[in-house]
Structure formats: structure tokens, C-alpha cells
Design a protein around this motif. Structure first.
Motif, PDB file in Angstrom:
ATOM      1  N   LYS A 122     -44.153  61.465  66.214  1.00 57.90           N
ATOM      2  CA  LYS A 122     -45.067  61.346  67.560  1.00 57.90           C
ATOM      3  C   LYS A 122     -45.839  60.368  67.875  1.00 57.90           C
ATOM      4  O   LYS A 122     -45.752  59.877  68.972  1.00 57.90           O
ATOM      5  CB  LYS A 122     -45.943  62.636  66.801  1.00 57.90           C
ATOM      6  CG  LYS A 122     -47.210  62.872  68.092  1.00 57.90           C
ATOM      7  CD  LYS A 122     -48.017  63.646  67.715  1.00 57.90           C
ATOM      8  CE  LYS A 122     -49.235  63.989  68.660  1.00 57.90           C
ATOM      9  NZ  LYS A 122     -50.273  64.916  68.335  1.00 57.90           N
ATOM     10  N   GLU A 126     -45.392  58.512  71.520  1.00 56.45           N
ATOM     11  CA  GLU A 126     -46.330  58.265  72.415  1.00 56.45           C
ATOM     12  C   GLU A 126     -46.604  56.740  72.757  1.00 56.45           C
ATOM     13  O   GLU A 126     -46.964  56.297  73.641  1.00 56.45           O
ATOM     14  CB  GLU A 126     -47.782  58.493  71.653  1.00 56.45           C
ATOM     15  CG  GLU A 126     -47.725  60.153  71.371  1.00 56.45           C
ATOM     16  CD  GLU A 126     -49.082  60.527  70.802  1.00 56.45           C
ATOM     17  OE1 GLU A 126     -49.661  59.649  69.996  1.00 56.45           O
ATOM     18  OE2 GLU A 126     -49.643  61.651  70.658  1.00 56.45           O
ATOM     19  N   PRO A 226     -43.084  65.060  81.354  1.00 54.06           N
ATOM     20  CA  PRO A 226     -43.303  66.645  81.603  1.00 54.06           C
ATOM     21  C   PRO A 226     -42.792  67.334  82.763  1.00 54.06           C
ATOM     22  O   PRO A 226     -42.350  66.564  83.710  1.00 54.06           O
ATOM     23  CB  PRO A 226     -44.760  66.754  81.770  1.00 54.06           C
ATOM     24  CG  PRO A 226     -45.439  65.311  81.437  1.00 54.06           C
ATOM     25  CD  PRO A 226     -44.124  64.386  81.455  1.00 54.06           C
ATOM     26  N   TRP A 266     -40.232  66.767  70.016  1.00 54.53           N
ATOM     27  CA  TRP A 266     -41.145  65.810  70.064  1.00 54.53           C
ATOM     28  C   TRP A 266     -41.860  65.671  71.218  1.00 54.53           C
ATOM     29  O   TRP A 266     -43.204  65.226  71.079  1.00 54.53           O
ATOM     30  CB  TRP A 266     -40.335  64.611  69.777  1.00 54.53           C
ATOM     31  CG  TRP A 266     -39.713  64.537  68.369  1.00 54.53           C
ATOM     32  CD1 TRP A 266     -38.478  64.503  68.101  1.00 54.53           C
ATOM     33  CD2 TRP A 266     -40.437  64.381  67.186  1.00 54.53           C
ATOM     34  NE1 TRP A 266     -38.458  64.317  66.571  1.00 54.53           N
ATOM     35  CE2 TRP A 266     -39.684  64.542  66.110  1.00 54.53           C
ATOM     36  CE3 TRP A 266     -41.668  64.363  66.673  1.00 54.53           C
ATOM     37  CZ2 TRP A 266     -39.877  64.120  64.610  1.00 54.53           C
ATOM     38  CZ3 TRP A 266     -42.192  64.061  65.518  1.00 54.53           C
ATOM     39  CH2 TRP A 266     -41.150  63.983  64.332  1.00 54.53           C
ATOM     40  N   HIS A 267     -41.366  66.202  72.360  1.00 55.14           N
ATOM     41  CA  HIS A 267     -42.226  65.969  73.661  1.00 55.14           C
ATOM     42  C   HIS A 267     -43.210  67.077  73.508  1.00 55.14           C
ATOM     43  O   HIS A 267     -44.480  66.880  74.185  1.00 55.14           O
ATOM     44  CB  HIS A 267     -41.289  66.241  74.921  1.00 55.14           C
ATOM     45  CG  HIS A 267     -42.153  65.710  76.150  1.00 55.14           C
ATOM     46  ND1 HIS A 267     -42.853  66.766  76.825  1.00 55.14           N
ATOM     47  CD2 HIS A 267     -41.637  64.750  76.740  1.00 55.14           C
ATOM     48  CE1 HIS A 267     -42.892  65.909  77.946  1.00 55.14           C
ATOM     49  NE2 HIS A 267     -42.305  64.884  78.118  1.00 55.14           N
ATOM     50  N   LEU A 268     -42.759  68.065  72.860  1.00 58.66           N
ATOM     51  CA  LEU A 268     -43.954  69.204  72.937  1.00 58.66           C
ATOM     52  C   LEU A 268     -44.958  68.657  72.272  1.00 58.66           C
ATOM     53  O   LEU A 268     -46.273  69.098  72.335  1.00 58.66           O
ATOM     54  CB  LEU A 268     -43.223  70.545  72.357  1.00 58.66           C
ATOM     55  CG  LEU A 268     -43.998  71.833  72.180  1.00 58.66           C
ATOM     56  CD1 LEU A 268     -44.473  72.161  73.789  1.00 58.66           C
ATOM     57  CD2 LEU A 268     -43.149  72.947  71.414  1.00 58.66           C
ATOM     58  N   ARG A 269     -44.777  68.101  71.055  1.00 54.10           N
ATOM     59  CA  ARG A 269     -45.996  67.600  70.011  1.00 54.10           C
ATOM     60  C   ARG A 269     -46.668  66.464  70.843  1.00 54.10           C
ATOM     61  O   ARG A 269     -47.996  66.647  70.638  1.00 54.10           O
ATOM     62  CB  ARG A 269     -45.347  67.049  68.820  1.00 54.10           C
ATOM     63  CG  ARG A 269     -44.631  68.238  67.739  1.00 54.10           C
ATOM     64  CD  ARG A 269     -44.321  67.506  66.576  1.00 54.10           C
ATOM     65  NE  ARG A 269     -45.727  67.177  65.844  1.00 54.10           N
ATOM     66  CZ  ARG A 269     -45.537  66.507  64.809  1.00 54.10           C
ATOM     67  NH1 ARG A 269     -44.632  65.942  64.117  1.00 54.10           N
ATOM     68  NH2 ARG A 269     -46.896  66.108  64.068  1.00 54.10           N
ATOM     69  N   GLU A 271     -46.950  65.855  74.305  1.00 52.95           N
ATOM     70  CA  GLU A 271     -47.589  65.915  75.588  1.00 52.95           C
ATOM     71  C   GLU A 271     -47.830  67.591  75.741  1.00 52.95           C
ATOM     72  O   GLU A 271     -48.157  68.049  77.098  1.00 52.95           O
ATOM     73  CB  GLU A 271     -46.509  65.477  76.601  1.00 52.95           C
ATOM     74  CG  GLU A 271     -46.183  64.080  76.179  1.00 52.95           C
ATOM     75  CD  GLU A 271     -45.710  63.373  77.648  1.00 52.95           C
ATOM     76  OE1 GLU A 271     -46.143  63.883  78.556  1.00 52.95           O
ATOM     77  OE2 GLU A 271     -45.011  62.530  77.297  1.00 52.95           O
ATOM     78  N   LYS A 272     -47.670  68.394  74.733  1.00 51.60           N
ATOM     79  CA  LYS A 272     -48.090  69.872  74.807  1.00 51.60           C
ATOM     80  C   LYS A 272     -47.241  70.610  75.838  1.00 51.60           C
ATOM     81  O   LYS A 272     -47.870  71.682  76.238  1.00 51.60           O
ATOM     82  CB  LYS A 272     -49.482  70.153  75.161  1.00 51.60           C
ATOM     83  CG  LYS A 272     -50.488  69.012  74.406  1.00 51.60           C
ATOM     84  CD  LYS A 272     -50.629  69.185  72.897  1.00 51.60           C
ATOM     85  CE  LYS A 272     -51.341  68.395  72.196  1.00 51.60           C
ATOM     86  NZ  LYS A 272     -51.211  68.540  70.807  1.00 51.60           N
ATOM     87  N   THR A 273     -46.114  70.175  75.970  1.00 57.38           N
ATOM     88  CA  THR A 273     -45.294  71.031  76.924  1.00 57.38           C
ATOM     89  C   THR A 273     -43.757  70.300  76.576  1.00 57.38           C
ATOM     90  O   THR A 273     -43.473  69.128  76.456  1.00 57.38           O
ATOM     91  CB  THR A 273     -45.590  70.514  78.292  1.00 57.38           C
ATOM     92  OG1 THR A 273     -44.528  71.240  79.409  1.00 57.38           O
ATOM     93  CG2 THR A 273     -45.638  69.042  78.707  1.00 57.38           C
TER      94      THR A 273
END
Length: 352
Positions: A122, A126, A226, A266-269, A271-273
């Protein structure tokens, strides 16, 4: 009984391409000289690019490729070259499948290589996400100047377009953008910023209306952004009543696959989406269309690509191997396929 000998497979000639031009950027998005050294000052970017880049007269299409996360420079160059080799091979094998390329398809490539390495996980995700943004953010990175001057220089070197409208006829050379993962985010950020001020684009001074800054197509494989990024971050890329002078005249094609863990898990973790590379683009300021990635033997109907934003479902092909399915990124980099080259070549053909 004598064992049957296997018939040798016919040797398939790999098309030879001219060596691509390589543009290297540091962590701040500043242009660096070959082999390292101090960054090139912003006022000298245009001079430096003009010295290093010589657009070949024989080229019919100019492709600019920007790689994604965790990609060494040499691998970025190999990926771009292989994609175009596959495209040339498809064209040479079945030219009648691409009828608008009646003058032939002779691509030349510029590879933009940036510092994309970080630790997995993560925090690493980021870090590179923030770097891709910061290199183009207001007052921080120089990527808009570099990309802007690069595209403006290439636009200046090719023949004047006869008509800048979407998928319209034009003479001379065609300009296409290709990106993977954060490379797509990088491109969108930089092109949007670069188009804000004509001097950044390398336009003539005063501005020559016969030379609108245009990109004929943009193809982004497994974009790390996103799903609403084109609404929240890149809304001025498209020509609209509010932004009639946007830099893109052709479509943006985006591939996605649910087997892509980098833009899924990983994107979900981070950026929450889920990301575009996993689920496709969502809300956008222009109408969009969804279709499937097609095999090389099937042509894309005109109506599926003649849109500002096209989502390409590649679930059936971008699945990764048994080994990569266990990798944190999954099938994120499984786009180096003849079917991808078929889409790339079709976009080039439909730009005529």
C-alpha cells in the motif's frame, strides 16, 4: 516402429523497427541528459528535445509510450518496441484488414521513462501515485513542460493537419499516446496541464491557428486511477462547450480486467475504490461506450470506437499465468498481446 518426427514450425520473421527515442525524467519529472547528469533547465527543454529528437520522414505514425509502476527503463523500451513489432506484424500479415492504412504503417516510437520503482504494498503504491501526480502538479514537477514540448515539437514536425475533427481525414503523420498503469495517469495529468498555456505546448508565437495541438488517439492499458478520474481530475482533456480547445481530438481507449489485482485489491486499499484497470471508467464529462477486446481476426466496428471514451473489457485475455495470479499485481501487466496490438493498430487506422 520409427517415431514420427515433428514438422518444424515455420519461422516467423520479426519486423524490424527503427530504434525508439528515449526520454528520461527524474523523480521531479525533470528531463535529464542521456546517462544521467543534471536536469535540463525548463527554458532549455524545447532546445534539448529538438537536438535529440529527429522525426523520421518515412514514419506514418508517431507513438509516445509512458510506462507504469515498478518498470525499469530498459523494460519500458522493450515493451513499447514489442507492441509496435506486433502491430507491424499484424499489418504485414493482413493489410486488407486495415484498409485506411493504404499508405502503409511505419511506426516510430518515443519512450518516456520515469522513476517508478518503490516497495510493494500500500505505501509503495501511494508513493508512486503521489509521484505521478506531483510531477505534473502546479508549481512542483516539470512533466507538463517536458510532455508538452515533446508533443508540441512532434506536432510541429509533422505535416499540417487538414481537419482536426475526430476520426477525420488528415495528411502527413499521426500522433498517438500509449500508457500503462500510472503511465496513463501521468499522461492525462501532463497533457491536461500542458494544454493550459500555449507556450508550454511549443506552439508558435504568436499562436498559429493552422496548428491546433492535437493527439489522434490515446490508448491506456490497465490505468491506475479511480473510476471517476476523468470527471474529478481530467475533465478538461475532452473538447466540450466549456473547453473547446482541449488537446485530444481522437478517442481515449481504456482496457480493464477483473484479474488485475494492482488496480483491484491494492487500488481499493489505497484509494477506497477499484481502479479503472480493474473495473473500467465510471462517471465522465462525456458520453462513453463499452465493448470487448477483440481477437486479431475480427475487425472493430466503426461505431464501437467512434466515441470520446471507450472502455475495453479484456477479462477473457488479460488473466495472467498461474504464477502471476499469485503475484500482488495479478494480471496488471498481461497486456503485451497481439490482441492489444490489434487494438492499437485499429486506432491508428481509424485516425485517418
Amino acid at each position: 516402429m520409427t517415431a514420427l518426427r515433428k514438422r518444424p514450425r515455420p519461422h516467423r520473421r520479426t519486423p524490424r523497427l527503427a530504434p525508439p527515442a528515449e526520454i528520461d525524467l527524474d523523480e521531479q519529472g525533470r528531463l535529464t541528459a542521456p546517462g544521467g547528469g543534471p536536469p535540463v533547465p525548463v527554458p532549455r527543454v524545447a532546445e534539448h528535445l529538438a537536438h535529440r529528437l529527429a522525426v523520421p520522414e518515412w514514419a506514418t505514425d508517431i507513438h509516445v509510450y509512458v510506462h507504469g509502476w515498478q518498470t525499469p527503463p530498459t523494460q519500458a523500451t522493450r515493451t513499447a518496441v514489442r507492441l509496435l513489432e506486433q502491430a507491424v506484424e499484424l499489418y504485414e500479415t493482413a493489410p486488407d484488414r486495415y484498409p485506411a492504412l493504404k499508405s502503409g504503417y511505419r511506426p516510430w516510437c518515443v519512450v518516456v521513462r520515469w522513476q517508478s520503482s518503490s516497495r510493494p504494498g500500500k505505501k509503495g503504491y501511494e508513493k508512486i501515485r503521489n509521484r505521478a501526480h506531483a510531477m505534473s502538479a502546479e508549481g512542483q514537477g516539470h512533466a507538463p513542460y517536458v510532455i508538452g514540448h515533446l508533443l508540441g515539437y512532434l506536432d510541429t514536425e509533422r505535416t499540417d493537419p487538414s481537419d482536426p475533427q475526430v476520426l477525420a481525414n488528415r495528411s502527413g503523420q499521426y500522433l498517438h499516446l500509449m500508457g500503462h498503469s500510472f503511465g496513463g495517469r501521468f499522461l492525462c495529468e501532463a497533457v491536461q496541464r500542458a494544454a493550459e498555456r500555449p507556450p508550454v505546448l511549443g506552439w508558435s508565437t504568436p499562436h498559429d491557428p493552422r496548428r491546433p495541438f492535437t493527439v489522434d488517439s490515446m490508448l491506456i492499458f490497465q490505468m491506475a486511477a479511480p473510476r471517476d478520474a476523468f470527471l474529478r481530475h481530467f475533465d478538461t482533456l475532452f473538447p466540450t462547450a466549456t473547453h473547446p480547445g482541449a488537446p485530444l481530438r481522437g478517442p481515449i481507449a481504456l482496457t480493464h480486467s477483473r484479474w488485475d489485482r494492482a488496480t483491484g485489491f491494492w487500488h481499493l486499499r489505497a484509494e477506497k475504490t477499484p481502479g479503472i484497470g480493474h473495473s473500467g471508467a465510471g462517471a465522465a464529462p462525456v458520453p462513453q461506450f463499452s465493448t470487448r477486446l477483440l481477437p486479431t481476426g475480427i475487425n472493430y466496428p466503426q461505431q464501437v470506437l467512434d466515441h470520446r471514451l471507450v472502455n475495453i473489457d479484456a477479462d477473457w485475455l488479460y488473466r495472467g499465468s498461474r504464477r502471476t495470479r499469485l503475484h500482488p499485481s495479478g494480471a496488471h501487466s498481461d497486456f503485451l498481446r497481439p490482441e492489444s496490438a490489434h487494438l492499437l493498430l485499429t486506432l491508428a487506422e481509424r485516425s485517418r
